[in-house]
Design a protein around this motif. Structure first.
Motif, mmCIF file in Angstrom:
data_model
loop_
_atom_site.group_PDB
_atom_site.id
_atom_site.type_symbol
_atom_site.label_atom_id
_atom_site.label_comp_id
_atom_site.label_asym_id
_atom_site.label_seq_id
_atom_site.Cartn_x
_atom_site.Cartn_y
_atom_site.Cartn_z
ATOM 1 N N ILE A 151 0.859 -1.178 0.000
ATOM 2 C CA ILE A 151 0.000 0.000 0.000
ATOM 3 C C ILE A 151 0.901 1.234 0.000
ATOM 4 O O ILE A 151 1.800 1.366 0.845
ATOM 5 C CB ILE A 151 -0.914 0.039 1.242
ATOM 6 N N LYS A 190 -7.820 5.997 -1.306
ATOM 7 C CA LYS A 190 -8.635 4.897 -1.837
ATOM 8 C C LYS A 190 -9.683 4.471 -0.807
ATOM 9 O O LYS A 190 -9.350 4.183 0.349
ATOM 10 C CB LYS A 190 -7.747 3.719 -2.212
ATOM 11 N N LEU A 195 -10.639 -1.120 -1.837
ATOM 12 C CA LEU A 195 -9.635 -1.977 -1.214
ATOM 13 C C LEU A 195 -10.155 -3.398 -1.026
ATOM 14 O O LEU A 195 -9.420 -4.372 -1.191
ATOM 15 C CB LEU A 195 -9.230 -1.399 0.148
#
Length: 253
Positions: A151, A190, A195
């Motif tokens: 990430i 996001k 996700l």
């Protein structure tokens, strides 16, 4: 007293299944645990358990491949989270299965079927089932989806690459999503709904429209005075609310 081993690469899942089995079948003795298919094959050869609970997907040798090697040495019970085509085949065949997370009702049915099969001679895997295993193994070996491994997140003015296995949970507000690890907190843009589609569902469970939690970081589940279910995270003071639509994940915990 019947004996069994449990093979699953996730310790939490092994612990949960062991606990559920102790409740549904107190007479069953768990004589060993394995973290992968190779260890499962070795344990069966050493301990000759009546039953072997095999996770379908494990690193190295899969549960399917391990089952084919184990053959008639032990009765196979597959543990699966998402292989629906395999579940459909098991419903038609002579192999038992348990879904993740383990449900008491389904486990009780499996236990009754296993007791019946163990009471019969030659109740383990037969040739027709072995043939079915070969067909299913080909499907299991198909390319797996590529999930996010890292990430990219902002910490102040810095940009960090955070391995997903280090992330305890994601929690969104209106503009940002908080990424929480044991050592740091970062922000990304996001949303959780995106996700949830990009992360491995066996590693991250969505427990709320705004929250994803790492399964390995779950310490337990509690209730507050308002009756809400809250996930306790290892090493963290926060308690993450579980919305009603996701309570089924923790129904048996």
């Amino acid at each position: 007293m019947p004996t069994a081993i449990i093979a699953d690469d996730e310790r939490l899942m092994r612990d949960q299944l062991r606990m559920r089995l102790s409740q549904a079948w107190p007479e069953l003795e768990i004589v060993g645990e394995a973290k992968n298919g190779d260890e499962a094959v070795e344990l069966v050869a050493q301990l000759t358990p009546d039953l072997t609970f095999l996770d379908i997907r494990m690193p190295g040798k899969t549960g399917m491949e391990a089952a084919r090697e184990i053959g008639n040495q032990s009765h196979i019970v597959f543990v699966t989270a998402y292989d629906q085509y395999a579940v459909e085949a098991f419903e038609r065949g002579a192999i038992d299965y348990i879904m993740k997370p383990t449900e008491v009702e389904r486990l009780q049915l499996t236990v009754e079927r296993l007791k019946e099969r163990l009471a019969k001679p030659n109740g383990a895997v037969n040739d027709s089932v072995t043939a079915m295993l070969s067909q299913l193994a080909e499907k299991i070996a198909a390319p797996k989806p590529k999930y996010l491994q890292w990430i990219q997140a902002s910490i102040g003015q810095d940009l960090r690459m955070i391995p997903v296995e280090e992330i305890l949970f994601f929690r969104s507000d209106e503009k940002y999503t908080c990424v929480q690890t044991e050592k740091l907190e970062a922000l990304i843009r996001k949303p959780v709904r995106d996700l949830a589609e990009e992360l491995d569902p066996s590693l991250f469970w969505q427990i709320h429209r705004a929250t994803l939690v790492n399964v390995n970081a779950i310490e337990g589940v509690t209730r507050d005075i308002r009756g809400r279910h809250l996930v306790m995270v290892k090493g963290r003071p926060e308690k993450l609310e579980v919305s009603r639509s996701f309570l089924h994940l923790f129904k048996q915990m």
